[in-house]
Motif scaffolding. Structure first.
Motif, PDB file in Angstrom:
ATOM      1  N   UNK A   1       0.845  -1.020   0.095  1.00  0.00           N
ATOM      2  CA  UNK A   1      -0.065   0.131   0.050  1.00  0.00           C
ATOM      3  C   UNK A   1       0.880   1.075  -0.133  1.00  0.00           C
ATOM      4  N   UNK A   2       0.798   2.207  -1.071  1.00  0.00           N
ATOM      5  CA  UNK A   2       1.525   3.302  -1.055  1.00  0.00           C
ATOM      6  C   UNK A   2       1.082   4.377   0.026  1.00  0.00           C
ATOM      7  N   UNK A   3       1.790   4.376   1.089  1.00  0.00           N
ATOM      8  CA  UNK A   3       1.355   5.234   2.265  1.00  0.00           C
ATOM      9  C   UNK A   3       1.386   6.761   2.090  1.00  0.00           C
ATOM     10  N   UNK A   4       2.257   7.179   0.971  1.00  0.00           N
ATOM     11  CA  UNK A   4       2.277   8.653   0.707  1.00  0.00           C
ATOM     12  C   UNK A   4       0.951   8.837   0.008  1.00  0.00           C
ATOM     13  N   UNK A   5       0.251   8.041  -0.782  1.00  0.00           N
ATOM     14  CA  UNK A   5      -0.995   8.188  -1.512  1.00  0.00           C
ATOM     15  C   UNK A   5      -2.247   8.273  -0.322  1.00  0.00           C
ATOM     16  N   UNK A   6      -2.136   7.296   0.480  1.00  0.00           N
ATOM     17  CA  UNK A   6      -3.233   7.244   1.378  1.00  0.00           C
ATOM     18  C   UNK A   6      -3.148   8.303   2.513  1.00  0.00           C
TER      19      UNK A   6
END
Lengths: 290, 383
Positions: free
Chosen positions: A184-189
């Motif tokens: 999961x790309x946390x920068x996007x979340x």
């Protein structure tokens, strides 16, 4: 008074939800949230009054602008300090951001309050159009504010309770490391959380602009939203909404025979909660381990 | 002989040079007047009017030859929108040694906060505030060209009761010390003049940053009040007007002068219509001095005058008259005494004569807001 209190409670709830989302996602109490509400009011004022856009054109442009503000806010305040060894650094940065936003607004729009016409205007009186509910005149602006608040709350619940995207954001906020291991790309979340949170505040600004005029003191509404967050339970979205509605209603009814002290009434109740039930209505009590 | 003639020519040239230099220096030595006004912040609109009014007077005076041959210059300090910023601005001006007088903030509490500093600085201070507490202090250096709040409150009660027939008013007031005093002065006037006791439940106070007037108006409408009497500042009056319109409230209403400000007109729009105001200024007065000021100001700045513009305009002229009475632009004590000697000055705010309480006016205007304009209804002579 009931509707006024409820409508204002909805506005506080929009701000409070945003605060809670950021606390849960990145552990940051955003002290600039009130100023972001104010910025939302100024942006929608510009689009509606200065650029004279119709409502259907203004709404998508405003939403894009809110998202851009959220991204800029995230990358200028949160991102550079995300690994700071001093945990309060980001919180202090948000305090600084609140001042910067306020000063920027004064530079761009000036310090003089601006008139944003209500969504449904009574041309004869210059006020908002009135609805007659059970023999009582109620401003449509308040009704629409309450409905928009309810819609936004429903949308947030739908996102986090029913949609996969919401589950991803929730998962990333609960355990960033594990979420990254799962791809999961946390920068996007994190960016998505900022966008949702700040958009909610800006929508609140758009709704209160016609009632309170568009001015640089709109940011002070944050204090009431904070009160709602604490009364409802820090970290709990449902609690923040109920707490905020309570604050709105207390504010409306506290003006009966003591209008001078209605702010004091809200904060006395807040103090009582902090002493008697510091975890709030829906919060979980956390005890220090020996 | 040649040597003697040479010395005479040299002496003549030197004398001429000295005389010319001295004259130039005298002309260059401008009379500086301090002005405290908001250049930034929420009260910027009010501050701009103060600056424009004062500058308009300065330009007129300079064009007519200045004060005792000296050109006049304004030294403006920004009071932003807080008491602290205003005190800082006043302190900066009062600490200067080159000012003949300082024109103060239009907000009474800002003047009250610096009363000891004014007395210590011994500089004539023309306040833009109307609070009774300013006059009550008896500061020998403070002069007040506006009508006192108690006068305005008495006129509000008189007009509301005698003309509009309001017997059971709801009194709304901002809880700043001076506006609160105004609200309670209205109540006192009802009691003393008409024998009507106004119950605590009909007194509605709110803080200056109050935004949500909906619940207050809902209560007023449910209270059985037959009119709204308001004593407040510009921003609350704008929001109050909107809340009254939003609630569909049609009660007659009378307010203090700030309801006639452009802040209220531009923000409340049509919702401002219908207010009766007890005001010390309207752009639509028909006295020769007021009409001339309004016409010239409109031509110069492209918009109508406001009460702060008129107040600061008259304040600059009071400084001029005081200097002329003292026949000095340097003897500050004599200039201060000159303020007490001013008599029958046809100011734009009204005819002005120095009074023992350091006030100047003897009349107040009653106006009604019609189509966004404060139209004169009546003039009340009170002393």
């Amino acid at each position: 008074m009931l509707l006024n209190g409820f409508a204002m409670g909805m506005v506080y709830a929009l701000v409070a939800m945003g605060i809670i989302l950021l606390i849960r996602a990145i552990g940051v109490l955003n002290f600039a949230h009130g100023e972001l509400l104010m910025l939302g009011a100024y942006i929608t004022y510009s689009l509606l009054v200065q650029f004279e856009l119709p409502l259907y054109a203004m709404i998508p442009i405003a939403l894009i602008a809110f998202a851009l503000i959220a991204i800029i806010f995230m990358f200028s305040i949160f991102w550079p300090l995300r690994n700071a060894s001093y945990p309060a650094a980001i919180i202090i940065a948000t305090m600084g951001a609140s001042i910067v936003i306020k000063e920027l607004v004064m530079l761009i729009w000036g310090g003089v309050p601006l008139r944003m016409p209500p969504l449904l205007m009574n041309e004869a009186t210059g006020g908002g159009l009135l609805a007659n509910i059970a023999g009582v005149n109620v401003s449509w602006q308040l009704i629409i504010t309450a409905l928009v608040g309810l819609l936004a709350i429903a949308a947030v619940f739908l996102l986090f309770e029913k949609l996969y995207a919401g589950k991803i954001i929730e998962a990333a906020s609960q355990d960033k490391f594990a979420a990254e291991l799962l791809g999961i790309p946390t920068i996007i979340t994190t960016a998505a959380t900022y966008i949702i949170s700040i958009t909610l505040a800006c929508i609140g600004g758009f709704m209160v602009g016609p009632i309170f005029t568009v001015n640089v003191t709109l940011g002070t509404l944050l204090l009431r939203a904070f009160a709602g967050v604490i009364i409802g339970g820090l970290g709990n979205i449902k609690g923040a909404i109920i707490g905020s509605v309570m604050v709105g209603l207390i504010e409306a009814f506290a003006s009966v025979r003591m209008s001078t002290y209605k702010d004091a009434v809200i904060f006395i109740i807040l103090l009582v909660f902090l002493v008697v039930r510091p975890q709030g209505l829906f919060g979980v009590k956390i005890k220090d381990k020996a | 002989m040649n040597k003697h003639r040479f010395l005479m020519v040299i002496s003549l040239v030197l004398s001429m040079a000295l005389l010319f230099g001295a004259t130039s220096a005298l002309a260059e030595e401008t009379v500086k007047i301090g002005l405290i006004a908001a250049k930034t912040g929420e009260r910027q609109a009010v501050g701009i009017f103060s600056q424009e009014g004062a500058q308009y007077a300065v330009d007129e005076i300079n064009a007519a030859g200045g004060i005792l041959g000296h050109q006049v210059e304004l030294v403006i300090e920004d009071e932003v929108d807080t008491l602290q910023a205003s005190v800082n601005a006043a302190t900066k001006l009062l600490e200067r040694k080159d000012l003949v007088a300082v024109i103060g903030s239009p907000y009474s509490q800002n003047t009250l906060a610096i009363m000891p500093q004014i007395e210590e600085a011994k500089i004539p201070f023309i306040t833009g505030g109307s609070g009774d507490a300013i006059a009550a202090e008896g500061n020998p250096y403070v002069w007040q060209p506006r009508n006192l709040d108690s006068v305005a409150a008495g006129a509000i009660a008189k007009y509301a009761y005698e003309v509009l027939g309001i017997k059971n008013p709801a009194i709304l007031y901002c809880t700043l010390p001076t506006t609160q005093a105004g609200g309670f002065d209205i109540r006192k006037s009802y009691q003393e003049k008409y024998g009507i006791e106004i119950d605590d439940s009909m007194m509605f106070g709110y803080t200056e940053d109050e935004k949500n007037f909906g619940p207050i108006i809902a209560q007023v409408m449910a209270s059985g009040a037959d009119g709204i009497l308001s004593f407040s500042n510009e921003n609350p009056h704008a929001l109050l007007s909107l809340a009254i319109a939003d609630a569909g409230c049609t009660l007659p209403r009378v307010a203090s002068s700030t309801v006639t400000s452009s802040v209220v007109m531009s923000n409340a729009g049509k919702a401002a219509n219908g207010w009766i105001a007890v005001a010390d200024w309207s752009a639509f007065l028909d006295t020769p001095s007021a009409s001339a000021f309004q016409a010239g100001y409109l031509a110069k700045y492209g918009h109508d005058t406001e009460r702060p513009s008129a107040s600061s305009y008259d304040s600059v002229y009071l400084v001029k008259l005081a200097c002329e009475a003292a026949n000095s632009v340097t003897d500050i004590e004599a200039i201060n005494a000159g303020f007490a000697a001013i008599k029958d000055y046809p100011g734009v705010l009204g005819d002005m004569t120095a009074q023992p309480d350091h006030g100047y006016l003897s009349s107040i205007f009653i106006v009604e807001i019609v189509d966004g304009k404060a139209m004169l209804i009546d003039t009340v002579q009170y002393r």
